[in-house]
Scaffold this motif. Structure first.
Motif, PDB file in Angstrom:
ATOM      1  N   LEU A 141       0.826  -1.203   0.000  1.00 33.25           N
ATOM      2  CA  LEU A 141       0.000   0.000   0.000  1.00 33.25           C
ATOM      3  C   LEU A 141       0.864   1.258   0.000  1.00 33.25           C
ATOM      4  O   LEU A 141       1.964   1.278   0.548  1.00 33.25           O
ATOM      5  CB  LEU A 141      -0.916   0.021   1.225  1.00 33.25           C
ATOM      6  CG  LEU A 141      -1.854  -1.171   1.404  1.00 33.25           C
ATOM      7  CD1 LEU A 141      -2.795  -0.909   2.568  1.00 33.25           C
ATOM      8  CD2 LEU A 141      -2.640  -1.465   0.142  1.00 33.25           C
ATOM      9  N   THR A 142       0.351   2.298  -0.617  1.00 29.50           N
ATOM     10  CA  THR A 142       1.013   3.593  -0.620  1.00 29.50           C
ATOM     11  C   THR A 142      -0.011   4.662  -0.256  1.00 29.50           C
ATOM     12  O   THR A 142      -1.205   4.418  -0.224  1.00 29.50           O
ATOM     13  CB  THR A 142       1.600   3.903  -2.006  1.00 29.50           C
ATOM     14  OG1 THR A 142       0.552   3.871  -2.979  1.00 29.50           O
ATOM     15  CG2 THR A 142       2.670   2.873  -2.385  1.00 29.50           C
ATOM     16  N   GLY A 143       0.486   5.854   0.005  1.00 26.86           N
ATOM     17  CA  GLY A 143      -0.413   6.963   0.315  1.00 26.86           C
ATOM     18  C   GLY A 143      -0.611   7.142   1.809  1.00 26.86           C
ATOM     19  O   GLY A 143      -0.141   6.337   2.624  1.00 26.86           O
ATOM     20  N   SER A 147      -6.349   7.276   4.180  1.00 29.31           N
ATOM     21  CA  SER A 147      -6.957   8.101   3.139  1.00 29.31           C
ATOM     22  C   SER A 147      -7.960   7.216   2.399  1.00 29.31           C
ATOM     23  O   SER A 147      -7.880   5.986   2.459  1.00 29.31           O
ATOM     24  CB  SER A 147      -5.901   8.619   2.170  1.00 29.31           C
ATOM     25  OG  SER A 147      -5.277   7.528   1.484  1.00 29.31           O
ATOM     26  N   ARG A 150      -6.202   4.835  -0.060  1.00 30.00           N
ATOM     27  CA  ARG A 150      -5.465   3.746   0.575  1.00 30.00           C
ATOM     28  C   ARG A 150      -6.414   2.735   1.210  1.00 30.00           C
ATOM     29  O   ARG A 150      -6.192   1.524   1.138  1.00 30.00           O
ATOM     30  CB  ARG A 150      -4.497   4.303   1.623  1.00 30.00           C
ATOM     31  CG  ARG A 150      -3.676   3.209   2.302  1.00 30.00           C
ATOM     32  CD  ARG A 150      -2.582   3.777   3.153  1.00 30.00           C
ATOM     33  NE  ARG A 150      -1.940   2.752   3.949  1.00 30.00           N
ATOM     34  CZ  ARG A 150      -0.623   2.565   4.022  1.00 30.00           C
ATOM     35  NH1 ARG A 150       0.199   3.345   3.326  1.00 30.00           N
ATOM     36  NH2 ARG A 150      -0.121   1.612   4.780  1.00 30.00           N
ATOM     37  N   ASP A 151      -7.488   3.199   1.849  1.00 36.65           N
ATOM     38  CA  ASP A 151      -8.467   2.278   2.421  1.00 36.65           C
ATOM     39  C   ASP A 151      -9.094   1.411   1.335  1.00 36.65           C
ATOM     40  O   ASP A 151      -9.313   0.207   1.531  1.00 36.65           O
ATOM     41  CB  ASP A 151      -9.570   3.053   3.156  1.00 36.65           C
ATOM     42  CG  ASP A 151      -9.168   3.425   4.574  1.00 36.65           C
ATOM     43  OD1 ASP A 151      -8.059   3.049   4.998  1.00 36.65           O
ATOM     44  OD2 ASP A 151      -9.960   4.094   5.258  1.00 36.65           O
ATOM     45  N   ALA A 154      -6.582  -1.222   0.501  1.00 36.98           N
ATOM     46  CA  ALA A 154      -6.466  -2.214   1.573  1.00 36.98           C
ATOM     47  C   ALA A 154      -7.621  -3.203   1.531  1.00 36.98           C
ATOM     48  O   ALA A 154      -7.430  -4.413   1.684  1.00 36.98           O
ATOM     49  CB  ALA A 154      -6.424  -1.511   2.931  1.00 36.98           C
ATOM     50  N   ASP A 340      -3.281  -2.124   7.614  1.00 37.40           N
ATOM     51  CA  ASP A 340      -3.864  -0.948   8.289  1.00 37.40           C
ATOM     52  C   ASP A 340      -4.989  -1.293   9.250  1.00 37.40           C
ATOM     53  O   ASP A 340      -5.712  -0.411   9.716  1.00 37.40           O
ATOM     54  CB  ASP A 340      -4.369   0.082   7.268  1.00 37.40           C
ATOM     55  CG  ASP A 340      -3.259   0.609   6.370  1.00 37.40           C
ATOM     56  OD1 ASP A 340      -2.079   0.432   6.708  1.00 37.40           O
ATOM     57  OD2 ASP A 340      -3.591   1.193   5.311  1.00 37.40           O
TER      58      ASP A 340
END
Length: 457
Positions: A141-143, A147, A150-151, A154, A340
Motif C-alpha cells: 500500500l502507498t499513500g 486516506s 489507501r483504504d 487495503a 492498516d
C-alpha cells in the motif's frame, strides 16, 4: 516464484552440522532453549526429540530472518516453503506456544554484538546474500494512512482476491464473519451457525417489515439479504469492494429483492452523500468492518453511526478486539491479510460509542464461536486444497493456512476476542424503545416474537 529450495543450497556444510552451529544463536535470541526440534537442510537436528519438528529446508530461510527478523521473516519463510512444520500445523503451532509459555521464554533485546555473532554464524553457514524476493501475496500500500484511496486499496487486497475463492472457502451464506453456534448436533454446520448469527442480529436490531437498515461493510450481503428476505427490512448496503458489490447486486436480482435493497460501492465517509440519502434509519449494522476504520478515524465513525439513526434507532457493532500490544494483529496479518487494521480492547470501543452519544445496552462475547468458525474454514481449505491452489496459487494458500490456524489459536487462547455491541440512540426524553428483557432474541427459530415491544413495525 518457486517455493522449492534453491538447488545450490542443499550441499551440507563442512564441519559441525548446521543445526549445531545455529543452536546457540537460537537460544540467544529466544532467551532460552528452542521449544521445537529443528532439522536443517543438511539433515542435522537440534532440540527436544519429542517436540514438533520444524524443517529449515534451505539457507534462504536464514537469509529471510536476517533481512526481516522476527514474526514477518518466519512467516515469509513458511509462505515460500523455505520452512515447514513437518507435523500438523495446528498441533505444531499450539505445541510451540505451549512450550514457550511453560519454559517462560522472554526474548531479550539483542545488542550490536549479538547481531554481529548471528551474522558471523550465518556467514559460516553460507546464508549471507541479497534480500530474497518478497512473496507476491504481500500487500504493497502507498499513500496517507486511512486516506480514502489507501483504504480502498487495503480492502481490495483482501476482499477482492476473487469471489470464486470465497465461494469455495465459505458456506452458502457467504458470511465472512464469526458464526453463532447454537447446536452441537453432527448435522449442524457452519451455514447453520451463520444463519443463527444473522437472525440474532436482526432480532437485536428489532427489524420488521418496513424497518430501514443501513448495513455498513455489507460483505457479500449475508445480513442484507437475510434482513430483507426474512424480515422485510428496507436495506441500504455499503461496501468498498467491487467484487462484493457485484455479488450482492446479483443476489438481490436473483432473489427478487430489488424493491427492498439498494447496494452502493462507496467509502463509509461518503454514505451521507448517496443519492436520495435521508438518514433517520431505524437500525445500522457494521459486522467486522470497524477494524478497518483506523484508530484516529474511529471517533468520526461512531459519530456517523449516531447521526444516521433516528431517535430510539439501534446500532449493532460486531467487532474483533485485542490488547494494546498488537492492535493491528501483528506483522504477518498487517502485511499479508488486513493491512492498516486496528483492533482495541472492548472497553475502549464501548467508550467511543458512548462518546458519540450512543447508549450501550447489551454486549455479548463470541470468542469461542470464532474458534469453531475459523476451524471450519480451515477444514475446507485443507480438504479442497488442490482447488484453492488452482485458483490462487500455492503461496497464497500457505498464507491463508497460516492465517486461519494462527487466528483460531489467538481466539482459543484469548489473545483476540470478538463481541456484539448493541447500542441505541436515545430520544430527547431519554426513551430507548428497547424491550424490557432480551428473552425474545434467544427464543426458538422462526420469526421475531410478536410481543417484542422493541420491534420496529
Amino acid at each position: 516464484m518457486s517455493i522449492l529450495p534453491e538447488k545450490t543450497l542443499d550441499r551440507p556444510a563442512a564441519g559441525p552440522g548446521a543445526a549445531q552451529r545455529i543452536a546457540p544463536v537460537i537460544e540467544q535470541f529466544l532467551g532460552g532453549p528452542a521449544p521445537v526440534r529443528i532439522r536443517m537442510w543438511d539433515g542435522s537436528e537440534t532440540g527436544p526429540a519429542d517436540a514438533p519438528l520444524v524443517h529449515v529446508r534451505s539457507r534462504r530461510a536464514l537469509r529471510r530472518l536476517l533481512w526481516a527478523p522476527g514474526e514477518l521473516g518466519l512467516a515469509e519463510a513458511y509462505i515460500t516453503g523455505d520452512i515447514d512444520i513437518a507435523d500438523n500445523l495446528v498441533d505444531g503451532l499450539r505445541a510451540m506456544r505451549r512450550a514457550s509459555r511453560d519454559l517462560g521464554l522472554r526474548p531479550p533485546r539483542p545488542g550490536a554484538a549479538d547481531r554481529l555473532r548471528a551474522v558471523g554464524t550465518a556467514l559460516r553457514l553460507g546464508a549471507i546474500g541479497p534480500r530474497p524476493p518478497v512473496p507476491a501475496a504481500r500487500a504493497g500500500l502507498t499513500g496517507a494512512l486511512h486516506s480514502k484511496a489507501r483504504d480502498r486499496a487495503a480492502i481490495s487486497h483482501h476482499y477482492d482476491l476473487s469471489n470464486a475463492f470465497y465461494a469455495l472457502l465459505l458456506d452458502e451464506t457467504m458470511a465472512y464473519s464469526c458464526g453463532y453456534w447454537t447446536d452441537t448436533a453432527p448435522e449442524y454446520g457452519p451455514a447453520d451457525a451463520q444463519r443463527d448469527k444473522l437472525e440474532l442480529i436482526c432480532r437485536k436490531l428489532g427489524l420488521g417489515p418496513g424497518a430501514r437498515l443501513l448495513d455498513i461493510g455489507c460483505g457479500w450481503g449475508s445480513l442484507t439479504l437475510h434482513a430483507a428476505a426474512r424480515h422485510g427490512a428496507e436495506v441500504t448496503a455499503v461496501t468498498l469492494s467491487q467484487q462484493q458489490a457485484d455479488h450482492v447486486r446479483g443476489q438481490v436480482e436473483a432473489r427478487g429483492l430489488g424493491h427492498l435493497v439498494e447496494v452502493h460501492r462507496c467509502d463509509y465517509r461518503d454514505v451521507t452523500g448517496l443519492p436520495g440519502f435521508r438518514g433517520g434509519y431505524d437500525a445500522v449494522s457494521t459486522v467486522e468492518m470497524g477494524e478497518h476504520v483506523g484508530d484516529a478515524e474511529y471517533p468520526a465513525f461512531t459519530a456517523l453511526l449516531h447521526s444516521v439513526l433516528r431517535p430510539r434507532g439501534r446500532a449493532l457493532v460486531q467487532q474483533m478486539s485485542r490488547g494494546g500490544t498488537a492492535p493491528g494483529g501483528g506483522a504477518f496479518i498487517e502485511s499479508y491479510i488486513a493491512p492498516d487494521m486496528h483492533m482495541r480492547p472492548l472497553g475502549e470501543t464501548a467508550g467511543l460509542l458512548e462518546g458519540a452519544g450512543l447508549e450501550v445496552r447489551h454486549v455479548e462475547s463470541m470468542r469461542e464461536h470464532y474458534v469453531r468458525t475459523v476451524e471450519a474454514w480451515h477444514r475446507t481449505l485443507e480438504e479442497r486444497r488442490p482447488e484453492f491452489v488452482a485458483l490462487v496459487g500455492e503461496e497464497t494458500v500457505r498464507v491463508w493456512r497460516l492465517y486461519l490456524v494462527g487466528g483460531a489459536l489467538a481466539f482459543e487462547e484469548g489473545r483476540m476476542g470478538v463481541d456484539q455491541i448493541l447500542c441505541v440512540r436515545p430520544g430527547a426524553d431519554g426513551a430507548s424503545g428497547m424491550p424490557a428483557t432480551c428473552r425474545g432474541w434467544y427464543a426458538g427459530p422462526g420469526a421475531l416474537p410478536a410481543e417484542d415491544p422493541g420491534t420496529v413495525r
